[in-house]
Design a protein around this motif. Sequence first.
Motif, PDB file in Angstrom:
ATOM      1  N   SER A   1       0.840  -1.203   0.000  1.00 21.01           N
ATOM      2  CA  SER A   1       0.000   0.000   0.000  1.00 21.01           C
ATOM      3  C   SER A   1       0.872   1.249   0.000  1.00 21.01           C
ATOM      4  O   SER A   1       0.594   2.209  -0.730  1.00 21.01           O
TER       5      SER A   1
ATOM      6  N   ARG B   1       2.364   1.771  -3.441  1.00 23.19           N
ATOM      7  CA  ARG B   1       1.402   2.345  -4.388  1.00 23.19           C
ATOM      8  C   ARG B   1       1.216   3.835  -4.115  1.00 23.19           C
ATOM      9  O   ARG B   1       1.187   4.645  -5.047  1.00 23.19           O
ATOM     10  N   ALA B   2       1.110   4.196  -2.841  1.00 29.19           N
ATOM     11  CA  ALA B   2       0.963   5.613  -2.494  1.00 29.19           C
ATOM     12  C   ALA B   2       2.194   6.394  -2.909  1.00 29.19           C
ATOM     13  O   ALA B   2       2.084   7.511  -3.448  1.00 29.19           O
ATOM     14  N   ASP B   3       3.379   5.823  -2.700  1.00 28.32           N
ATOM     15  CA  ASP B   3       4.619   6.494  -3.103  1.00 28.32           C
ATOM     16  C   ASP B   3       4.682   6.655  -4.617  1.00 28.32           C
ATOM     17  O   ASP B   3       5.100   7.699  -5.119  1.00 28.32           O
ATOM     18  N   GLU B   4       4.275   5.622  -5.345  1.00 27.20           N
ATOM     19  CA  GLU B   4       4.291   5.707  -6.807  1.00 27.20           C
ATOM     20  C   GLU B   4       3.361   6.807  -7.295  1.00 27.20           C
ATOM     21  O   GLU B   4       3.709   7.559  -8.217  1.00 27.20           O
ATOM     22  N   GLN B   5       2.182   6.914  -6.688  1.00 31.17           N
ATOM     23  CA  GLN B   5       1.243   7.976  -7.076  1.00 31.17           C
ATOM     24  C   GLN B   5       1.815   9.355  -6.738  1.00 31.17           C
ATOM     25  O   GLN B   5       1.705  10.291  -7.529  1.00 31.17           O
ATOM     26  N   HIS B   6       2.434   9.443  -5.584  1.00 29.91           N
ATOM     27  CA  HIS B   6       3.019  10.711  -5.162  1.00 29.91           C
ATOM     28  C   HIS B   6       4.175  11.091  -6.095  1.00 29.91           C
ATOM     29  O   HIS B   6       4.296  12.260  -6.499  1.00 29.91           O
TER      30      HIS B   6
ATOM     31  N   ALA C   1       4.542  10.129  -9.186  1.00 33.71           N
ATOM     32  CA  ALA C   1       3.969  10.491 -10.487  1.00 33.71           C
ATOM     33  C   ALA C   1       3.445  11.922 -10.461  1.00 33.71           C
ATOM     34  O   ALA C   1       3.643  12.684 -11.424  1.00 33.71           O
ATOM     35  N   SER C   2       2.775  12.309  -9.377  1.00 29.28           N
ATOM     36  CA  SER C   2       2.264  13.682  -9.296  1.00 29.28           C
ATOM     37  C   SER C   2       3.417  14.684  -9.240  1.00 29.28           C
ATOM     38  O   SER C   2       3.341  15.755  -9.844  1.00 29.28           O
TER      39      SER C   2
ATOM     40  N   GLU D   1       4.898  14.990 -12.689  1.00 24.48           N
ATOM     41  CA  GLU D   1       3.997  15.812 -13.509  1.00 24.48           C
ATOM     42  C   GLU D   1       4.192  17.295 -13.178  1.00 24.48           C
ATOM     43  O   GLU D   1       4.230  18.137 -14.079  1.00 24.48           O
TER      44      GLU D   1
END
Length: 138
Positions: free
Chosen positions: A86, A89-94, A96-97, A100
């Motif tokens: 978990s 996944r949170a780190d990957e989303q962070h 990615a943001s 960006e």
Amino acid sequence: MIALIARLLGVQTLAASLIVYGGAAALLGGSLWGYGAYKHHEGYSAGQLSERLVWQEQQRKAQIKAEAKAKAQQAEIDAAAFEYASQQRADEQHIASLEEAIRQQKDEDLGPPDPKTGPVCHAGIPGGVSTRIDAIGR
């Protein structure tokens, strides 16, 4: 009976009686010894069986405890693995943001020059983006 044995053996009555009584004593002693050995073996076997049953019961209880402990440890491992996944996944989303945001900032920095002020040169990554990247250790 002693007289009959004495005549058959050709010895005196005293010697025959000693032979008879000695043989009887040997038979009686051997019988008692044999019976004692039998009872000892019987008791030893019963004790051995009893101890084996106690040992087997202890082994069964130890096996149950070990299995319960292994299940508890596996549950802890599974929970830790889930938490780790978990967090990943949170780190990957962070990440990615943040990437960006970096792309947007670069597009903004590399955008067309303002005709009034001339070309804009921003060196490096802005402080806000840099701070957010440092927060996740990248």
